[in-house]
Design an enzyme around this catalytic site. Structure first.
Site, PDB file in Angstrom:
ATOM      1  N   VAL A 100      37.782  57.602 -45.322  1.00 31.81           N
ATOM      2  CA  VAL A 100      37.594  58.644 -46.192  1.00 31.81           C
ATOM      3  C   VAL A 100      36.947  60.138 -45.852  1.00 31.81           C
ATOM      4  O   VAL A 100      37.054  61.025 -46.531  1.00 31.81           O
ATOM      5  CB  VAL A 100      36.802  57.654 -47.658  1.00 31.81           C
ATOM      6  CG1 VAL A 100      35.575  57.597 -47.361  1.00 31.81           C
ATOM      7  CG2 VAL A 100      37.054  58.807 -49.035  1.00 31.81           C
ATOM      8  N   GLU A 180      35.139  53.323 -53.356  1.00 30.54           N
ATOM      9  CA  GLU A 180      34.137  52.232 -53.340  1.00 30.54           C
ATOM     10  C   GLU A 180      33.913  51.750 -51.924  1.00 30.54           C
ATOM     11  O   GLU A 180      34.855  51.829 -51.062  1.00 30.54           O
ATOM     12  CB  GLU A 180      34.754  51.215 -54.449  1.00 30.54           C
ATOM     13  CG  GLU A 180      36.009  50.677 -54.265  1.00 30.54           C
ATOM     14  CD  GLU A 180      36.420  50.228 -53.028  1.00 30.54           C
ATOM     15  OE1 GLU A 180      35.702  49.353 -52.640  1.00 30.54           O
ATOM     16  OE2 GLU A 180      37.582  50.296 -52.513  1.00 30.54           O
ATOM     17  N   GLY A 321      40.869  50.815 -49.197  1.00 30.91           N
ATOM     18  CA  GLY A 321      39.865  51.337 -50.188  1.00 30.91           C
ATOM     19  C   GLY A 321      38.900  52.529 -49.682  1.00 30.91           C
ATOM     20  O   GLY A 321      39.766  53.289 -49.034  1.00 30.91           O
ATOM     21  N   GLU A 322      37.832  52.587 -50.059  1.00 32.89           N
ATOM     22  CA  GLU A 322      36.904  53.639 -49.819  1.00 32.89           C
ATOM     23  C   GLU A 322      37.162  55.006 -50.576  1.00 32.89           C
ATOM     24  O   GLU A 322      36.632  55.931 -50.455  1.00 32.89           O
ATOM     25  CB  GLU A 322      37.147  54.117 -48.213  1.00 32.89           C
ATOM     26  CG  GLU A 322      36.678  53.075 -47.318  1.00 32.89           C
ATOM     27  CD  GLU A 322      36.713  53.520 -45.803  1.00 32.89           C
ATOM     28  OE1 GLU A 322      37.324  54.852 -45.586  1.00 32.89           O
ATOM     29  OE2 GLU A 322      36.523  52.919 -45.129  1.00 32.89           O
ATOM     30  N   GLY A 323      38.491  55.161 -51.329  1.00 36.58           N
ATOM     31  CA  GLY A 323      39.076  56.263 -51.633  1.00 36.58           C
ATOM     32  C   GLY A 323      40.242  56.794 -50.920  1.00 36.58           C
ATOM     33  O   GLY A 323      40.534  57.919 -51.187  1.00 36.58           O
TER      34      GLY A 323
END
Length: 356
Positions: A100, A180, A321-323
């Site tokens: 990210v 997240e 995830g992470e964005g």
């Protein structure tokens, strides 16, 4: 601290505007192209114009918000990685080495990382302008084990939601991308989906960070214990407190505030979608402001998207995830606005329209 009984969910107004929608559609239909030939890009331009309330939408100072927290459930072996990875990845975000971080840098997205409830203390630091920023909003060092009782107290949950509201209030811009980090938070997303949608755990529980078949079965058994231990939690807020995490609750607050301010909300994968699911059960008009970036490779995400009647932009088999998926989808939002603003009409270009 705040209590859920006293917590007032911000009222999110319906932004349906038939005249504006008609004008936007007319602009799109009269660009120099066959009708509807830009497909989903056209519906995306329409959505952004509706959210921002204008025929000339411009995406300004986009913010990538990554919320991090740990989970008591992790001790039960529901993840292939240990809880220490949460704080290690927070440090990686801030150092610029995570996916990210790279994608935010590539696409000019301001990155803010929030410690919502990471188990290990994260040291405050001064960062240079343009570098990832750290906000310390730790409610507690990780949630309790939801398999034996509520993950959060009502007061802790309300505090995390309030933190998310306040974080977004302080951020500039009109677009918020959600991210997240939290070992075991795919378990949390599965629990929230199972309870709020009434779906079987077997349908909504997947490999997360890489569990094998035996690990998935163990994970499902633990999650069933969590549902049983919190059987009385059925309303959205009670469910969030009992089964959720600090980072998810913070994201719920962030989504509510961004929707209130009519920001374009770019939703990443399974966990951020879980936060939007909770927020939309509190205020359905939240969904009018959302663009769903992608369909995750995580089992259950398609079912979660269906609950919100969401059609994601991408389907790349992502499950990081992470964005990261939100960042990858971001250029499509920029392109849709550029087409609306810069593409010639048949009349301005002197191009003949199609015959009847």
């Amino acid at each position: 601290m705040h209590s859920l009984a006293q917590f007032t969910v911000p009222a999110i107004a319906d932004i349906s505007d038939a005249p504006l929608t008609a004008r936007l559609q007319h602009l799109l239909d009269n660009k120099t192209k066959p009708l509807g030939s830009l497909g989903r890009l056209e519906s995306l331009a329409l959505r952004i114009g509706q959210v921002l309330g204008t025929e000339a939408p411009a995406l300004l100072q986009p913010q990538m918000l990554v919320c991090a927290g740990d989970h008591g459930l992790a001790a039960k072996g529901v993840s292939a990685f240990p809880s220490d990875v949460t704080w290690q990845m927070v440090e990686n975000f801030l150092a610029g080495g995570a996916a990210v971080s790279v994608l935010a840098r590539q696409h000019g997205l301001a990155l803010t990382v929030v410690d919502c409830g990471v188990a290990k203390p994260i040291a405050p630091r001064d960062t240079a302008p343009g570098a990832p920023q750290l906000l310390l909003r730790k409610v507690a060092p990780g949630t309790a084990d939801a398999s034996v009782g509520p993950a959060m107290t009502a007061e802790q949950c309300a505090q995390a939601i309030t933190n998310g509201i306040e974080v977004v209030r302080a951020l500039p811009g009109n677009a918020l991308l959600l991210g997240e980090m939290g070992i075991a938070n795919t378990s949390v997303a599965s629990l929230l989906l199972a309870r709020l949608a009434g779906l079987p755990l077997a349908d909504v529980t997947g490999a997360g960070t890489g569990l094998d078949a035996a690990g998935i079965e163990r994970k499902r058994a633990v999650l069933q214990q969590a549902l049983d231990a919190n059987a009385e939690a059925t309303t959205p807020l009670a469910t969030l407190a009992a089964l959720g995490g600090y980072e998810v609750a913070t994201l719920v607050g962030a989504v509510l505030q961004a929707a209130l301010e009519r920001r374009v909300i770019v939703v990443d994968g399974f966990i951020t979608s879980a936060a939007v699911l909770v927020a939309s059960r509190l205020q359905p008009a939240v969904l009018q402001r959302c663009v769903f970036a992608h369909r995750s490779g995580e089992r259950g995400h398609s079912l979660m998207l269906a609950q919100m009647q969401a059609e994601p932009l991408l389907d790349l088999g992502l499950r990081l995830g992470e964005g990261s998926g939100a960042a990858l989808a971001w250029p499509l939002l920029q392109s849709s606005c550029a087409v609306l603003a810069e593409m010639a009409s048949f009349e301005s270009a002197g191009v003949a329209t199609q015959t009847a």
